[in-house]
Design an enzyme around this catalytic site. Structure first.
Site, mmCIF file in Angstrom:
data_model
loop_
_atom_site.group_PDB
_atom_site.id
_atom_site.type_symbol
_atom_site.label_atom_id
_atom_site.label_comp_id
_atom_site.label_asym_id
_atom_site.label_seq_id
_atom_site.Cartn_x
_atom_site.Cartn_y
_atom_site.Cartn_z
ATOM 1 N N PRO A 93 0.821 -1.221 0.000
ATOM 2 C CA PRO A 93 0.000 0.000 0.000
ATOM 3 C C PRO A 93 0.850 1.263 0.000
ATOM 4 O O PRO A 93 0.341 2.353 -0.276
ATOM 5 C CB PRO A 93 -0.845 -0.124 1.278
ATOM 6 C CG PRO A 93 -0.253 -1.223 2.073
ATOM 7 C CD PRO A 93 0.572 -2.078 1.158
ATOM 8 N N GLU B 57 3.453 -6.360 8.561
ATOM 9 C CA GLU B 57 3.723 -4.921 8.570
ATOM 10 C C GLU B 57 4.488 -4.485 7.335
ATOM 11 O O GLU B 57 4.554 -3.308 7.026
ATOM 12 C CB GLU B 57 4.497 -4.536 9.831
ATOM 13 C CG GLU B 57 3.683 -4.717 11.100
ATOM 14 C CD GLU B 57 2.287 -4.125 10.988
ATOM 15 O OE1 GLU B 57 2.186 -2.903 10.793
ATOM 16 O OE2 GLU B 57 1.302 -4.886 11.094
ATOM 17 N N ARG C 245 -4.329 -8.607 -19.834
ATOM 18 C CA ARG C 245 -5.367 -8.286 -20.824
ATOM 19 C C ARG C 245 -4.855 -7.319 -21.901
ATOM 20 O O ARG C 245 -5.468 -7.194 -22.963
ATOM 21 C CB ARG C 245 -6.633 -7.753 -20.162
ATOM 22 C CG ARG C 245 -6.478 -6.430 -19.501
ATOM 23 C CD ARG C 245 -7.721 -6.049 -18.725
ATOM 24 N NE ARG C 245 -8.841 -5.679 -19.581
ATOM 25 C CZ ARG C 245 -8.923 -4.536 -20.256
ATOM 26 N NH1 ARG C 245 -7.935 -3.649 -20.218
ATOM 27 N NH2 ARG C 245 -9.967 -4.268 -21.000
ATOM 28 N N ASP D 277 -11.428 1.044 -23.857
ATOM 29 C CA ASP D 277 -11.619 1.059 -22.405
ATOM 30 C C ASP D 277 -11.668 2.431 -21.795
ATOM 31 O O ASP D 277 -11.024 3.348 -22.267
ATOM 32 C CB ASP D 277 -10.386 0.446 -21.706
ATOM 33 C CG ASP D 277 -10.384 -1.030 -21.757
ATOM 34 O OD1 ASP D 277 -11.409 -1.596 -22.080
ATOM 35 O OD2 ASP D 277 -9.312 -1.583 -21.453
HETATM 36 CL CL1 6GU Z 1 -0.393 -3.822 -3.005
HETATM 37 N N1 6GU Z 1 -1.153 -4.475 -0.605
HETATM 38 C C1 6GU Z 1 -1.923 -4.340 0.482
HETATM 39 N N2 6GU Z 1 -1.726 -5.136 1.526
HETATM 40 N N3 6GU Z 1 -2.894 -3.437 0.573
HETATM 41 C C2 6GU Z 1 -3.078 -2.665 -0.481
HETATM 42 C C3 6GU Z 1 -2.321 -2.758 -1.654
HETATM 43 C C4 6GU Z 1 -1.340 -3.689 -1.661
HETATM 44 N N4 6GU Z 1 -2.748 -1.842 -2.522
HETATM 45 C C5 6GU Z 1 -3.746 -1.206 -1.910
HETATM 46 N N5 6GU Z 1 -3.952 -1.699 -0.688
#
Ligand code: 6GU
Length: 239
Positions: free
Chosen positions: A97, A124, A162, A177
């Site tokens: 994230p 973590e 895709r 798209d």
């Molecule tokens: Cl790549 N991993 C995690 N754990 N949460 C996320 C993500 C990735 N992308 C958005 N939220």
């Protein structure tokens, strides 16, 4: 293209990528996808892949050793299978994230790679030395947190595969798209012409292709303005 996914839950991306268009892309030989369990490369008796963070804080951190061992083995195997040819180096992507956002442009650039190795973060996070010395890019699929990166990896692989030529049946369907032109897609209708009193817009029945194209563009613009005005900022297609 070859894609290797490394995670503690290899069944998650494998399941998501074993149906429908992703399944057919593999059957057609357009992409080879392997989902591996990172524990395979943990050499201790209990196959430990994570440990407590230095400095203290809750949660666990994925260890360096199994990740480096896995990526180095996959790279070496690929070199051998290509007869030692010095082809393009694999792109190593970490799902986190804390990464750069996945976009159509990023998916398009990955669709041109010959080998992607996708690492899935968990707990973590991963030891920073993996990020500093092994990973080419950190990628997130949006501003929210998932319990693990294996789900995100399936999303990235689908978005990339895709776009490989030959994967989608209709050569035009990727080009039309949402996002490839910077606008969200216009509405679609099919039979019946009237359902519960709701009619298909007359213009679509008119046979006037120029008018239909203009209507669709207007609709796409209006929808984009309504739900994603950020897409119309600098670089948008609005005159
Ligand atoms: Cl790549 N991993 C995690 N754990 N949460 C996320 C993500 C990735 N992308 C958005 N939220």
């Amino acid at each position: 293209m070859r894609i290797d996914i490394l995670s503690l839950f290899p069944g998650i991306p494998a399941a998501a990528l074993s149906e429908s268009i992703m399944k057919r892309a593999q059957e057609k030989g357009l992409v080879e996808i392997h989902s591996h369990n990172l524990r395979t490369w943990a050499t201790d008796k209990h196959h430990v892949t994570d440990d407590a963070p230095y400095g203290g804080s809750p949660g666990m951190v994925l260890k360096c050793e199994p990740i480096f061992a896995a990526v180095e083995q996959l790279k070496a195997e690929r070199r051998e299978s290509s007869g030692g040819a010095t082809g393009a180096a694999p792109k190593v992507v970490l799902m986190t994230p804390a990464g750069q956002p996945l976009t159509h442009a990023l998916a398009t650039s990955y669709a041109r790679e010959s080998h992607l190795i996708i690492l899935c973060g968990h707990y973590e996070g991963v030891d920073q030395r993996v990020i500093d010395h092994l990973v080419d890019a950190e990628v997130s699929i949006g501003d929210y947190v998932l319990t693990n990166g294996a789900i995100a990896a399936a999303v990235v692989v689908d978005a990339v595969v895709r776009l490989i030529p030959g994967v989608l049946g209709d050569a035009d369907s990727a080009a039309a798209d949402s996002f490839s032109h910077g606008l969200l897609e216009h509405p679609h209708y099919t039979r019946p012409v009237e359902f519960r009193g709701w009619r298909v817009p007359d213009i679509l029945l008119s046979g006037n292709h120029a008018a239909i194209a203009a209507w669709r563009h207007e609709q796409a613009l209006a929808k984009t303005r309504r739900v994603r005005p950020d897409l119309l900022g600098s670089g948008g297609t609005e005159a």
